[in-house]
Design a protein around this motif. Structure first.
Motif, PDB file in Angstrom:
ATOM      1  N   GLY A 252      18.910  -7.451 -27.469  1.00 23.84           N
ATOM      2  CA  GLY A 252      19.666  -8.147 -28.502  1.00 23.84           C
ATOM      3  C   GLY A 252      21.052  -8.598 -28.069  1.00 23.84           C
ATOM      4  O   GLY A 252      21.405  -8.551 -26.881  1.00 23.84           O
ATOM      5  N   ASN A 253      21.831  -9.045 -29.047  1.00 24.46           N
ATOM      6  CA  ASN A 253      23.208  -9.477 -28.829  1.00 24.46           C
ATOM      7  C   ASN A 253      24.172  -8.353 -29.204  1.00 24.46           C
ATOM      8  O   ASN A 253      24.229  -7.933 -30.354  1.00 24.46           O
ATOM      9  CB  ASN A 253      23.543 -10.691 -29.712  1.00 24.46           C
ATOM     10  N   GLY A 254      24.958  -7.910 -28.230  1.00 21.55           N
ATOM     11  CA  GLY A 254      25.954  -6.877 -28.498  1.00 21.55           C
ATOM     12  C   GLY A 254      27.307  -7.491 -28.810  1.00 21.55           C
ATOM     13  O   GLY A 254      27.556  -8.684 -28.569  1.00 21.55           O
ATOM     14  N   GLY A 255      28.174  -6.669 -29.347  1.00 24.06           N
ATOM     15  CA  GLY A 255      29.584  -7.035 -29.546  1.00 24.06           C
ATOM     16  C   GLY A 255      30.409  -5.840 -29.097  1.00 24.06           C
ATOM     17  O   GLY A 255      31.172  -5.269 -29.876  1.00 24.06           O
ATOM     18  N   HIS A 256      30.193  -5.463 -27.826  1.00 13.38           N
ATOM     19  CA  HIS A 256      30.846  -4.249 -27.298  1.00 13.38           C
ATOM     20  C   HIS A 256      32.355  -4.348 -27.455  1.00 13.38           C
ATOM     21  O   HIS A 256      32.934  -5.419 -27.230  1.00 13.38           O
ATOM     22  CB  HIS A 256      30.532  -4.057 -25.815  1.00 13.38           C
ATOM     23  N   LEU A 257      32.968  -3.223 -27.786  1.00 16.01           N
ATOM     24  CA  LEU A 257      34.427  -3.223 -27.959  1.00 16.01           C
ATOM     25  C   LEU A 257      35.068  -2.425 -26.825  1.00 16.01           C
ATOM     26  O   LEU A 257      34.779  -1.237 -26.652  1.00 16.01           O
ATOM     27  CB  LEU A 257      34.773  -2.591 -29.316  1.00 16.01           C
ATOM     28  N   HIS A 258      35.895  -3.112 -26.047  1.00 13.00           N
ATOM     29  CA  HIS A 258      36.648  -2.434 -24.975  1.00 13.00           C
ATOM     30  C   HIS A 258      37.979  -1.957 -25.551  1.00 13.00           C
ATOM     31  O   HIS A 258      38.682  -2.723 -26.214  1.00 13.00           O
ATOM     32  CB  HIS A 258      36.900  -3.389 -23.811  1.00 13.00           C
ATOM     33  N   VAL A 259      38.304  -0.700 -25.267  1.00  9.22           N
ATOM     34  CA  VAL A 259      39.477  -0.076 -25.889  1.00  9.22           C
ATOM     35  C   VAL A 259      40.331   0.590 -24.828  1.00  9.22           C
ATOM     36  O   VAL A 259      39.822   1.343 -23.979  1.00  9.22           O
ATOM     37  CB  VAL A 259      39.009   1.033 -26.872  1.00  9.22           C
ATOM     38  N   GLY A 301      30.468  -0.705 -37.209  1.00  9.57           N
ATOM     39  CA  GLY A 301      30.391  -1.565 -36.039  1.00  9.57           C
ATOM     40  C   GLY A 301      28.994  -2.085 -35.735  1.00  9.57           C
ATOM     41  O   GLY A 301      28.839  -3.001 -34.923  1.00  9.57           O
ATOM     42  N   ALA A 302      27.985  -1.482 -36.358  1.00 10.71           N
ATOM     43  CA  ALA A 302      26.598  -1.962 -36.194  1.00 10.71           C
ATOM     44  C   ALA A 302      26.064  -2.008 -37.616  1.00 10.71           C
ATOM     45  O   ALA A 302      25.309  -1.167 -38.064  1.00 10.71           O
ATOM     46  CB  ALA A 302      25.792  -1.019 -35.310  1.00 10.71           C
ATOM     47  N   ILE A 350      32.829   0.616 -26.093  1.00 10.82           N
ATOM     48  CA  ILE A 350      31.979   1.155 -27.171  1.00 10.82           C
ATOM     49  C   ILE A 350      30.798   0.204 -27.313  1.00 10.82           C
ATOM     50  O   ILE A 350      30.930  -0.923 -27.808  1.00 10.82           O
ATOM     51  CB  ILE A 350      32.789   1.287 -28.476  1.00 10.82           C
ATOM     52  N   LYS A 351      29.634   0.652 -26.833  1.00 13.32           N
ATOM     53  CA  LYS A 351      28.514  -0.276 -26.685  1.00 13.32           C
ATOM     54  C   LYS A 351      27.653  -0.492 -27.928  1.00 13.32           C
ATOM     55  O   LYS A 351      27.068  -1.560 -28.079  1.00 13.32           O
ATOM     56  CB  LYS A 351      27.620   0.169 -25.513  1.00 13.32           C
ATOM     57  N   PRO A 352      27.576   0.476 -28.854  1.00 11.53           N
ATOM     58  CA  PRO A 352      26.647   0.243 -29.975  1.00 11.53           C
ATOM     59  C   PRO A 352      27.061  -0.893 -30.911  1.00 11.53           C
ATOM     60  O   PRO A 352      26.243  -1.379 -31.685  1.00 11.53           O
ATOM     61  CB  PRO A 352      26.669   1.578 -30.737  1.00 11.53           C
ATOM     62  N   PHE A 353      28.317  -1.316 -30.863  1.00 10.07           N
ATOM     63  CA  PHE A 353      28.782  -2.323 -31.822  1.00 10.07           C
ATOM     64  C   PHE A 353      28.123  -3.684 -31.565  1.00 10.07           C
ATOM     65  O   PHE A 353      27.829  -4.045 -30.426  1.00 10.07           O
ATOM     66  CB  PHE A 353      30.302  -2.482 -31.743  1.00 10.07           C
ATOM     67  N   ASP A 354      27.932  -4.419 -32.667  1.00  9.40           N
ATOM     68  CA  ASP A 354      27.410  -5.780 -32.544  1.00  9.40           C
ATOM     69  C   ASP A 354      28.179  -6.705 -33.471  1.00  9.40           C
ATOM     70  O   ASP A 354      29.076  -6.260 -34.203  1.00  9.40           O
ATOM     71  CB  ASP A 354      25.897  -5.814 -32.809  1.00  9.40           C
ATOM     72  N   LEU A 355      27.821  -7.980 -33.466  1.00 10.03           N
ATOM     73  CA  LEU A 355      28.656  -8.992 -34.125  1.00 10.03           C
ATOM     74  C   LEU A 355      28.211  -9.306 -35.551  1.00 10.03           C
ATOM     75  O   LEU A 355      28.621 -10.308 -36.129  1.00 10.03           O
ATOM     76  CB  LEU A 355      28.680 -10.253 -33.260  1.00 10.03           C
TER      77      LEU A 355
END
Ligand code: GLU
Ligand code: MG
Length: 460
Positions: A252-259, A301-302, A350-355
């Motif tokens: 799928g399409n992720g929306g990973h958040l770099h922190v 976030g998901a 943070i990889k589980p997040f998506d858009l």
């Protein structure tokens, strides 16, 4: 008072913004915010009205706090119904002239009551409040969303990949060269720092990495970049989706958040030789806190019923509640300082997040966890090596690695049990948010995967 502060800031910026509007022949301005369904809702105004909008705001019903992704409407104690009026006050410091839509400008807004008080359901103010309280303790943050999207060949409802080149391939860039160049160009003119664009794994999938910036701006940019990509795509006769999944099988399409976080300017994720895991105690404690709160953070976030078709093992979506050093199957991927990654570049992804999520809720939730856990001196478990999806039950139990929620329902159950996120969001925002999520769960309860994909594919 936030309203007066923003109004004053807009007054100070007016001359500059005015010359930008005149110089770029702007005719109309989009005023945008994100709602509980993860959709950007807007009003637009003629450019001549921007001066007044920047002082007094523009009216809009609060009903959108109760909207679902399909535009049906629920209600809660604090949202829904025909009554009430809010003011959308733009933050002119983030106004962008849209290269991709000539004549248009874009500006994020915050929402206020008629008596100038903050609207408790305003996501941007939630994120800002949490961030301000971290900053008061000398902690700052930089964040960036990685944006993945799927490009379809025509404007039909079925998804037809717009290119046939293999994953990560030169061929795919060759097929889409003018399109990709137009995205680079639009974002450069809009002064958005782009780090890279690359062809991703799934058919017709691309990804863009945006430069890290302060967290509220990172959320603003997520909305702006998605809009820019959508309008450039339309000009190329392409239709794009940022939905968690565009087909019921596949990646799928992720929306990973770099922190990253800085403690009085000192990056907490830099290397601390001699310390456990070569890490600062704040970094260790934050990772432990995030592992604790990840199931609840998934709700923020998901955030779509479709998110859980993406958040599955072996898809590099980070479906396991653990951390790892450059481990793309761990929910938290730690990017260490090395000879080639500077101390400022070390970060946590943070990889589980998506858009499908409101980026302000995602950012604010992570900041709230940082505020609650940074100084607790907690220790995370060992970083996980290899794909936890290949471990047997016994080994996972041994390492304390669980799978993250497998449905939006599980994620919502986790957030209503999270003291940290409950108190950060406040009763009104949490109640209104949960009402929308519960209604989306009901809406999709009897749908199979294909039906969920079809219902959400073109909504985000
Ligand atoms: N497309 C994957 C996801 O759903 C991520 C691939 C990657 O690691 O960039 O998150
Ligand atoms: Mg990717």
């Amino acid at each position: 008072m936030r309203f007066l502060e923003l109004q004053e800031q807009n007054d100070d910026l007016w001359e500059h913004v005015h010359s930008l509007i005149i110089g770029s022949s702007i005719k109309a301005v989009i005023l945008a915010y994100s709602d509980n369904a993860g959709i950007s809702r807007v009003k637009t105004i003629p450019a001549q009205r921007l001066r007044s909008a920047a002082r007094f705001g523009v009216g809009m019903s609060p009903v959108f706090d109760a909207f679902l992704f399909n535009d049906s409407i629920t209600s809660s104690e604090f949202s829904g119904g025909p009554m009430g009026e809010l003011r959308l006050l733009p933050d002119l410091s983030e106004l962008k002239v849209l290269e991709s839509s000539p004549g248009w400008a874009f500006v994020p807004v915050e929402r206020f009551k008629q008596n100038l008080e903050s609207h408790p359901l305003c996501h941007r103010q939630f994120a800002r409040r949490v961030y301000n309280s971290l900053c008061e303790d000398g902690v700052t943050s930089k964040m960036a969303f990685e944006i993945e999207w799927s490009v379809s060949d025509d404007l039909e409802d079925e998804f037809t990949p717009a290119c046939s080149g293999p994953a990560y391939s030169l061929d795919r860039v060759g097929e889409l060269d003018e399109y990709v160049l137009d995205i680079y160009n639009a974002l450069e003119v809009q002064q958005v720092g782009v780090e890279q664009i690359h062809p991703e794994y799934a058919p017709g999938q691309l990804e863009i990495s945006i430069e890290a910036t302060d967290p509220i701006r990172a959320a603003d940019l997520s909305v702006l970049v998605k809009h820019t990509i959508k309008t450039v795509s339309k000009r190329h006769g392409l239709r794009v989706s940022f939905a968690p999944v565009v087909t019921e099988d596949g990646v799928g399409n992720g929306g990973h958040l770099h922190v990253s976080l800085q403690d009085n300017g000192d990056p907490i994720f830099r290397s601390f030789p001699g310390e456990p895991y070569d890490m600062s105690s704040k970094a260790r404690s934050l990772i432990a806190g995030l592992i604790q709160e990840l199931p609840a953070l998934c709700a923020l976030g998901a955030s779509s019923p479709a998110s859980y078709l993406r958040l599955v093992p072996h898809h590099w979506a980070g479906a396991f509640r653990c951390w790892g050093i450059d481990n793309r199957e761990a929910a938290l991927r730690f990017v260490k300082e090395t000879k080639l990654v500077s101390r400022d570049g070390a970060n946590l992804e943070i990889k589980p997040f998506d858009l499908s999520s409101s980026p302000y809720l995602a950012v604010g939730g992570v900041l709230a966890v940082a505020r609650a856990y940074l100084n607790r001196g907690l220790f995370p478990p060992e970083p996980v090596v290899n794909d936890p999806g290949t471990f047997d039950e016994l080994k996972r139990k041994d390492l304390g690695v669980e799978q993250l929620p497998t449905s939006l329902e599980e994620a919502v159950a986790a957030i209503v049990n999270s003291d940290v996120l409950k108190s950060a969001l406040g009763e009104e925002l949490l109640t209104a948010f949960v009402a929308v999520k519960e209604a989306e769960i009901e809406l999709t309860r009897t749908m199979d995967a294909k039906e969920i994909v079809t219902a959400t594919r073109w909504r985000y």
